[in-house]
Write an enzyme that holds these catalytic residues in place. Structure first.
Site, PDB file in Angstrom:
ATOM      1  N   ASP A  38      66.663  76.103 114.793  1.00  0.00           N
ATOM      2  CA  ASP A  38      66.790  75.622 116.164  1.00  0.00           C
ATOM      3  C   ASP A  38      67.213  76.750 117.096  1.00  0.00           C
ATOM      4  O   ASP A  38      66.739  76.854 118.217  1.00  0.00           O
ATOM      5  CB  ASP A  38      67.796  74.475 116.224  1.00  0.00           C
ATOM      6  N   ASP A  49      62.733  69.799 115.799  1.00  0.00           N
ATOM      7  CA  ASP A  49      62.268  70.926 116.605  1.00  0.00           C
ATOM      8  C   ASP A  49      60.887  71.394 116.147  1.00  0.00           C
ATOM      9  O   ASP A  49      59.980  71.584 116.960  1.00  0.00           O
ATOM     10  CB  ASP A  49      63.269  72.079 116.506  1.00  0.00           C
ATOM     11  N   ARG A  74      74.372  80.939 117.480  1.00  0.00           N
ATOM     12  CA  ARG A  74      75.665  80.292 117.354  1.00  0.00           C
ATOM     13  C   ARG A  74      75.930  79.884 115.901  1.00  0.00           C
ATOM     14  O   ARG A  74      75.173  80.233 114.980  1.00  0.00           O
ATOM     15  CB  ARG A  74      75.751  79.086 118.295  1.00  0.00           C
ATOM     16  N   ASP A  75      76.974  79.123 115.689  1.00  0.00           N
ATOM     17  CA  ASP A  75      77.354  78.716 114.332  1.00  0.00           C
ATOM     18  C   ASP A  75      76.532  77.501 113.886  1.00  0.00           C
ATOM     19  O   ASP A  75      77.058  76.445 113.603  1.00  0.00           O
ATOM     20  CB  ASP A  75      78.855  78.406 114.278  1.00  0.00           C
ATOM     21  N   GLU A  76      75.196  77.697 113.840  1.00  0.00           N
ATOM     22  CA  GLU A  76      74.281  76.613 113.459  1.00  0.00           C
ATOM     23  C   GLU A  76      73.074  77.224 112.749  1.00  0.00           C
ATOM     24  O   GLU A  76      73.033  77.285 111.547  1.00  0.00           O
ATOM     25  CB  GLU A  76      73.888  75.811 114.698  1.00  0.00           C
ATOM     26  N   GLU A 120      67.544  75.898 125.243  1.00  0.00           N
ATOM     27  CA  GLU A 120      67.771  74.602 124.602  1.00  0.00           C
ATOM     28  C   GLU A 120      67.803  73.488 125.642  1.00  0.00           C
ATOM     29  O   GLU A 120      67.188  72.433 125.460  1.00  0.00           O
ATOM     30  CB  GLU A 120      69.086  74.632 123.834  1.00  0.00           C
ATOM     31  N   TRP A 176      62.469  63.338 113.918  1.00  0.00           N
ATOM     32  CA  TRP A 176      63.031  64.339 113.017  1.00  0.00           C
ATOM     33  C   TRP A 176      62.434  64.141 111.615  1.00  0.00           C
ATOM     34  O   TRP A 176      61.754  65.029 111.099  1.00  0.00           O
ATOM     35  CB  TRP A 176      64.549  64.235 113.023  1.00  0.00           C
ATOM     36  N   HIS A 215      65.866  78.547 122.148  1.00  0.00           N
ATOM     37  CA  HIS A 215      65.337  77.397 121.416  1.00  0.00           C
ATOM     38  C   HIS A 215      63.832  77.348 121.696  1.00  0.00           C
ATOM     39  O   HIS A 215      63.410  77.662 122.802  1.00  0.00           O
ATOM     40  CB  HIS A 215      65.972  76.106 121.925  1.00  0.00           C
TER      41      HIS A 215
END
Length: 830
Positions: free
Chosen positions: A433, A446, A437-439, A709, A499, A730
């Site tokens: 995605d 997506d 960041r912390d992802e 995003e 999803w 994104h």
């Protein structure tokens, strides 16, 4: 006539391919008008096989299956039934280790070194080569990521290998040609291990897959007499500490370049099932580009900030001269600036910081190798290198570029380039995605939205096929599909529309764009399990209730509540059930199987949608643009009259909103098609060219170099959106690029693999020209048009083996074969 060398499967890898019967493809780059293949002959060694067929894409392997390590050189020639072409240049493929029995190496880990929070370990061993081998192969993988050296030379150019797969089910290994690195006598192999995706911070957990880094490596030397010598990882290897004090994908890397003592250690064997080893299906992550510093800024706090002019993914490379012992250099990264300082709040807890402890040296080159960052700006503390000595290293899966777009509007072209850069940054071994960041997770929603655009821009066939194999491996017994693949969230029953529908949509897109029936065959059970699962959740034919993402990040949703879309989540869920059931029925038909039960399910769901979500005036429940886009695009309206009313209502909503976008992740890929396909391309273009917030071009006016995003990740006053989720890289909202390719330029597949091409450009007065070019499985297809002096000039290029149905605006449709064709008609947009 010129025939290209044979391609195996989807092109990479050729060395270490993981199937015994690789499918074959070729292209004809030049042929006389009217020429058409009617047969082909394949040659492998002394064996020739003739097949009477016009097929040239992913044809079956006609020889005996390859054995492990077997190397095959193939040529092809073609006939039109009258004469034969010359032979293609030879093309070679080599099988990897196809059976678990081929692995003699053992998975090893340091006994005491390399624990969580420790220095990254180096595992090493020496081995003798009795003479120079005629060939040498290194097969290697790891729990964690690895970098290998033989005799002091770097092995291969992959970074962050072996990448990220569903480790409990599939562990990818790589095959390297290392013949030139082997010397007669004593040789040394060293492998650095980092945490990678295996251990450490991942999603919102720590040490997810395991707490021990480990290595599996097998070196095979083939000598002139035909004998094979194998050296594999075992308990005779040793371990020592490296100069990497800490490494983490989110937090960065700390490296100590001082001459400090290194502790040594033995290794021990870990339990391991070689059955989960799998060869790559696509290219690895590599360094794909370097960017020079565009400008050096000075922050209000006094530190230099290096601007690379492009939001990218990778790391910073710094050349320093005259360093001193104990000098500490820190590099911090961010995508945007806020008040002249790095805007790090969107990183959340990710530190995105690389640190170096230096020794005295005349010159040193600093860069990490066990992490990556998403950034445009880098702040350097502890040194002030010259602008020319700082560059950004771009990394990502080394996909082959296959699609291009151009128009007469510079901002539209910049937006398209933003889509490309967003894909480059987020297609880093899995389709993530966001990269900063912390992802950085493989969110299914997506890629479900973006897959058509992705398949145009780059050859993603092997990349996404591998990801889909992980999806199938991690699908729950009840058919539920995790929200992210690989699954690090671990929800008990993850069933969310759009999803989970990646299970059906992405295989179908790959089939349509690459002509690959094999992907449908491999994923059919997964597709069926998902549709059966969501069908079981219906009441009166509709999918209602339960957890849903809905039309995620609707621009009207407040920053703290991205779920709060205008359209009801039940409308989205039921529409997707109809869509997935329809795709599953079509997949059965392609494979020659009975898909009638799923066709009936799709019909029942459409009827239930109309009964529950339509009023007599064709108002879709919630009266939101996404609801109408779903209903129009997926044939959920039972009559032409209701369809016409729904179209008009959608137009009214778009106009009433000032042509600003009002859809989220679900509606955005569909809204332009819903308008243009229903006689309102003018409204679709008004949406596309809107520049106020929210719109596709608003970020461009704010200096964006990737897709955001949120539509308003950066607010008009230059401040960062206060929402917790605010990424500046994104790709999901860039899905409109597919419409630009198909409708603005007019280049679309009419049959799987572009065997038949649909050319139907829909021009507008805002543009004087547009063009798209795509490397199809058959070769280059291109469409370009220009409005000039009252005429509309259209040029179409069709590759050999394909045909095109061409619809010049206002002109007579035509079907043409390969070659370049021109039309000139009155300008439809005077």
């Amino acid at each position: 006539m010129i025939v290209t060398p044979v391609r195996f499967e989807h092109g990479e890898p050729v060395l270490g391919i993981g199937v015994a019967r690789p499918r074959l493809s070729w292209q004809v780059t030049e042929a006389e008008p009217g020429w058409a293949q009617s047969g082909y002959e394949l040659e492998y060694g002394d064996t020739r096989v003739r097949v009477d067929s016009a097929e040239q894409i992913l044809v079956d392997w006609p020889f005996a299956p390859l054995d492990s390590r077997e190397r095959a050189t193939i040529r092809v020639r073609l006939t039109d039934g009258k004469s034969w072409s010359g032979w293609s240049e030879p093309s070679t493929v080599e099988a990897g280790l196809l059976s678990p029995r081929d692995w003699r190496a053992r998975l090893i880990s340091p006994r005491t070194l390399g624990g969580i929070g420790d220095r990254a370990p180096i595992l090493h061993a020496s081995f003798p080569a009795r003479e120079r081998p005629v060939s040498a192969r290194l097969y290697v993988t790891a729990h964690g990521c690895y970098t290998a050296w033989l005799s002091g030379e770097r092995v291969g150019d992959a970074v962050l290998a072996p990448g990220w797969t569903s480790y409990p089910n599939r562990l990818r290994y790589q095959t390297y040609e290392v013949t030139e690195l082997i010397r007669p006598g004593e040789n040394r192999i060293e492998v650095l291990l980092g945490n990678g995706w295996y251990r450490g911070r991942l999603g919102w957990s720590n040490a997810y897959y395991g707490d021990r880094l480990a290595l599996l490596a097998q070196l095979e030397l083939r000598y002139p007499d035909g004998s094979l010598e194998v050296f594999g990882t075992d308990t005779h290897w040793s371990a020592r500490e490296s100069t990497v004090l800490a490494d983490d994908l989110y937090d960065g890397q700390t490296t100590d370049l001082r001459a400090v003592p290194s502790t040594s250690d033995g290794v021990e064997q870990l339990d391991f099932a070689p059955e989960r080893l799998t060869a790559p299906q696509g290219p690895p992550v590599r360094v794909t580009e370097t960017l020079a510093t565009r400008e050096v800024l000075r922050s209000p706090s006094g530190r230099p900030i290096y601007d690379f002019g492009q939001n990218l993914v990778g790391w910073v490379r710094i050349r320093l001269r005259g360093t001193r012992s104990g000098q500490r250099v820190t590099v911090r990264h961010a995508e945007v600036l806020e008040n002249g300082e790095l805007g790090v709040r969107p990183l959340r807890s990710a530190r995105a910081t690389d640190t170096y402890l230096l020794d005295e040296a005349a010159e040193v080159l600093l860069e990490p190798s066990l992490t990556f960052h998403g950034f445009r700006y880098a702040e350097i503390d502890g040194a002030t290198p010259e602008r020319a000595d700082v560059e950004a290293v771009v990394v990502g899966t080394d996909l082959r570029r296959t699609g291009w777009f151009h128009s007469s509007d510079a901002e539209l072209d910049r937006f398209h380039e933003n889509v490309v850069w967003g894909m480059r940054g987020n297609f880093l071994d899995v389709p993530t995605d966001c990269p900063q960041r912390d992802e950085r997770l493989g969110w299914t929603g997506d890629i479900q939205a973006f897959a058509p655009a992705a398949c145009f821009l780059y050859d993603t066939a092997g990349f996404l096929a591998s990801w889909l194999a992980d999806l199938a491996a991690e699908q729950h017994p009840d058919g539920s599909v995790p929200y992210v693949i690989p699954d690090v969230l671990g929800d008990a029953h993850p069933s969310a529309a759009a999803w989970g529908d990646a299970a059906t949509v992405v295989p179908w897109v790959l089939y349509r764009r690459y002509g690959d029936t094999g992907i449908l065959e491999r994923q059919l059970d997964s597709m069926r399990a998902w549709v059966d699962r969501i069908a079981s959740l219906t009441t009166e034919g509709i999918w209602a209730g339960g957890f849903q993402f809905g039309d995620w990040l609707d621009p009207d949703a407040p920053p703290h509540d991205p779920f709060a879309a205008k359209v009801d989540a039940d409308v989205v869920a039921t529409a997707y059930l109809a869509r997935s059931a329809e795709l599953l029925a079509a997949a059965h038909e392609v494979l020659g199987r009975d898909g009638a039960p799923y066709a009936r399910l799709a019909a029942r769901t459409r009827a239930a949608f109309a009964e529950h979500f339509l009023d007599t005036d064709a108002r879709v429940h919630s009266d939101a643009p996404t609801g109408y886009a779903l209903a129009l695009e997926w044939d959920l309206l039972p009559s032409a009259e209701l369809r016409a009313r729904a179209v008009q209502r959608l137009v009214d909503l778009v106009c009433a909103n000032g042509f600003r976008i009002s859809t989220g992740f679900v509606g955005t890929p569909l809204i332009a098609d819903a308008l243009a396909a229903n006689d309102h391309p003018d409204i679709a273009y008004r949406l596309l060219f809107e520049r106020s917030c929210p719109s596709w071009l608003y970020p461009v006016t704010m200096g964006a170099t990737t897709v955001w995003e949120r539509w308003d990740s950066l607010l008009p006053d230059g401040s960062i959106n206060p929402g917790e989720m605010t990424s500046f890289n994104h790709y999901a909202l860039g899905a409109i690029a597919d419409w630009m390719h198909r409708t603005v330029a007019g280049l679309a597949p009419a049959e799987p693999g572009y065997r038949r091409i649909l050319v139907r450009p829909v021009p507008c007065a805002r543009l004087t020209e547009a063009a798209a070019r795509h490397e199809t499985p058959y070769g280059t297809a291109a469409v370009s048009w220009r409005r000039d002096a009252g005429r509309f000039e259209l040029e179409v290029r069709v590759p050999v083996g394909a045909t095109a149905n061409v619809h010049p605006p206002g002109g007579e449709p035509a079907e043409v074969g390969h070659g370049t064709h021109h039309w000139s008609v009155p300008d439809p947009c005077p």
